[in-house]
Enzyme design. Structure first.
Site, PDB file in Angstrom:
ATOM      1  N   ASN A   6       0.842  -1.198   0.000  1.00 16.56           N
ATOM      2  CA  ASN A   6       0.000   0.000   0.000  1.00 16.56           C
ATOM      3  C   ASN A   6       0.872   1.240   0.000  1.00 16.56           C
ATOM      4  O   ASN A   6       2.099   1.142  -0.065  1.00 16.56           O
ATOM      5  CB  ASN A   6      -0.954  -0.022   1.207  1.00 16.56           C
ATOM      6  CG  ASN A   6      -0.204  -0.139   2.521  1.00 16.56           C
ATOM      7  OD1 ASN A   6       0.580   0.737   2.892  1.00 16.56           O
ATOM      8  ND2 ASN A   6      -0.434  -1.238   3.237  1.00 16.56           N
ATOM      9  N   ASP A  60      -4.301  -6.495   4.840  1.00 20.13           N
ATOM     10  CA  ASP A  60      -5.353  -7.329   5.416  1.00 20.13           C
ATOM     11  C   ASP A  60      -5.271  -8.775   4.921  1.00 20.13           C
ATOM     12  O   ASP A  60      -5.643  -9.698   5.641  1.00 20.13           O
ATOM     13  CB  ASP A  60      -6.728  -6.758   5.074  1.00 20.13           C
ATOM     14  CG  ASP A  60      -6.990  -5.433   5.760  1.00 20.13           C
ATOM     15  OD1 ASP A  60      -6.517  -5.259   6.903  1.00 20.13           O
ATOM     16  OD2 ASP A  60      -7.641  -4.564   5.157  1.00 20.13           O
ATOM     17  N   ASP A  91      -4.406 -10.164  12.650  1.00 21.64           N
ATOM     18  CA  ASP A  91      -4.707  -8.799  13.081  1.00 21.64           C
ATOM     19  C   ASP A  91      -3.768  -8.458  14.240  1.00 21.64           C
ATOM     20  O   ASP A  91      -3.976  -8.905  15.372  1.00 21.64           O
ATOM     21  CB  ASP A  91      -6.169  -8.696  13.505  1.00 21.64           C
ATOM     22  CG  ASP A  91      -6.606  -7.254  13.722  1.00 21.64           C
ATOM     23  OD1 ASP A  91      -5.804  -6.465  14.251  1.00 21.64           O
ATOM     24  OD2 ASP A  91      -7.748  -6.924  13.360  1.00 21.64           O
TER      25      ASP A  91
END
Length: 406
Positions: free
Chosen positions: A210, A279, A307
């Site tokens: 990202n 994710d 997570d």
């Protein structure tokens, strides 16, 4: 003096014989690791040349309010945002009077009005001028507004008088400047901070990632270290130097970041998850580079990553005070509150990354700090300034919770 490492100090020089000492002050600040930019009033250039100070600081000296070489000619706004602290040494009686009156009639007074950074004055003038009730009134007004006053010293003056009004020596001013960064809100605490993106490999040459630059996480690590914490920065791949006085652990994938986060977490007091963790990751990583085939569509199977912040927040033993981030493009506060509750966090920092001027890859940001009971919005500003404000707030919430559980 080590507190000056990587600090951005704007040194203002006004007209007075003590301006010659500003050359040595510049050298000391630079030697302690600070980045020093200099602004001179027209009167200051009568006592010491800009060329001397340019050579010592390594940067052009700023003199004019509207700088044609600055972006949009607005040099005072750029400098006001850049500075971590403004030190005016020497500060003449004339400058102090104009500053106290809120005037912006030259570059130095204007940037003092435009900055959010702390401002410190080192007065330098004749003893009679210092004792004058109007000068004393101006100093008191500025002190009440939060301006720090260093000195003046007492002794022989260039005019032949003796008394208060001498500018403090450069060594004293450098030490006092360094002390402005020693607040110790997290002294003795162990802080883990994740930062940057993760990379999830597809094959030996490709990955999913990202746009996170890591700037916010790195700024938080620097601010936490300045607050006295023992900091471990767990960083994905970024193009940033490691902050001083910070242990930096480099990782690539989300699984590596989780392992590094859990390593020693039982000794961690505060965990700040500023990283933009992927994710999902590919179910399988190709051993060799994937070749382009004849198919128009390529399907990629993904599996959910661990997570990290929820794992840390869910620890049953030695759970640290846990702070998350919510980078959203819409309904920012709603998603942040949901994440705060769902993941069992103590605080969450929400920001809108749909705005291209803030968030990912930007030097500026605007965030909202959310707890179960409070919401605090921090307006647009440099990430380094926001980081210090956030660390102060995190420390306050941490100590408040610690007192409740004792």
């Amino acid at each position: 003096m080590h507190r000056l490492t990587n600090r951005q100090i704007l040194l203002g020089i006004t007209g007075g014989i003590a301006a010659y000492k500003s050359a040595e002050l510049t050298r000391l600040l630079k030697g302690a690791g600070a980045d020093v930019r200099i602004v001179m009033t027209a009167a200051a250039t009568e006592f010491i040349t800009p060329l001397t100070l340019q050579a010592l600081s390594g940067h052009p000296v700023h003199q004019h309010l509207l700088d044609p070489e600055a972006e949009a000619g607005m040099g005072h706004i750029e400098l006001a945002k850049w500075a971590d602290l403004i030190l005016i040494a020497p500060a003449s009686a004339d400058f102090i009077a104009r500053f106290s009156a809120g005037m912006g009639d030259d570059l130095l007074t204007t940037l003092c009005l435009a900055t959010d950074a702390p401002i410190c004055l080192a007065p330098a003038m004749n003893q009679a001028m210092w004792r004058d009730p109007r000068t004393q009134h101006n100093i008191q007004q500025l002190s009440h507004q939060g301006v720090k006053v260093f000195g003046p010293g007492v002794g022989a003056q260039a005019c032949g008088d003796t008394g208060p009004g001498r500018m403090l020596e450069p060594e004293e001013l450098a030490e006092l400047t360094a002390e402005q960064f020693q607040h110790g809100a997290l002294s003795g605490k162990r802080v883990f901070i994740t930062a940057g993106p993760t990379r999830e490999p597809l094959d030996p040459v490709r990955f999913i990632s990202n746009h996170s630059s890591g700037k916010m996480g790195y700024a938080l690590a620097e601010a936490a270290a300045d607050a006295g914490a023992d900091v471990r920065l767990i960083s994905g791949p970024v193009n940033l130097p490691s902050p001083p006085r910070v242990e930096c652990v480099q990782v690539e994938s989300a699984e590596q970041m989780l392992a590094a986060s859990l390593d020693g977490v039982e000794q961690c007091d505060i965990f700040i998850a500023a990283a933009a963790v992927a994710d999902y990751r590919p179910v399988a990583v190709a051993e060799h580079k994937i070749k382009k085939g004849s198919e128009e569509i390529m399907e990629l199977r993904l599996i959910k990553n661990p997570d990290i912040v929820a794992t840390v927040a869910g620890l049953e033993r030695q759970r640290p005070f846990t702070v998350g981030f919510a980078a959203e493009t819409r309904d920012v506060l709603e998603y942040a509150r949901s994440k705060l509750e769902r993941k069992g966090l103590d605080l969450i920092i929400a920001n809108d990354v749909s705005n291209p001027d803030i968030g990912f890859n930007s030097d500026d940001n605007a965030v909202t700090l959310v707890s179960t009971a409070t919401t605090l919005t921090l307006p647009l500003g440099p990430k380094r300034l926001l980081a210090r404000q956030l660390i102060d707030q995190i420390a306050e919430h941490f100590h408040r919770k610690s007192q409740r559980t004792e």
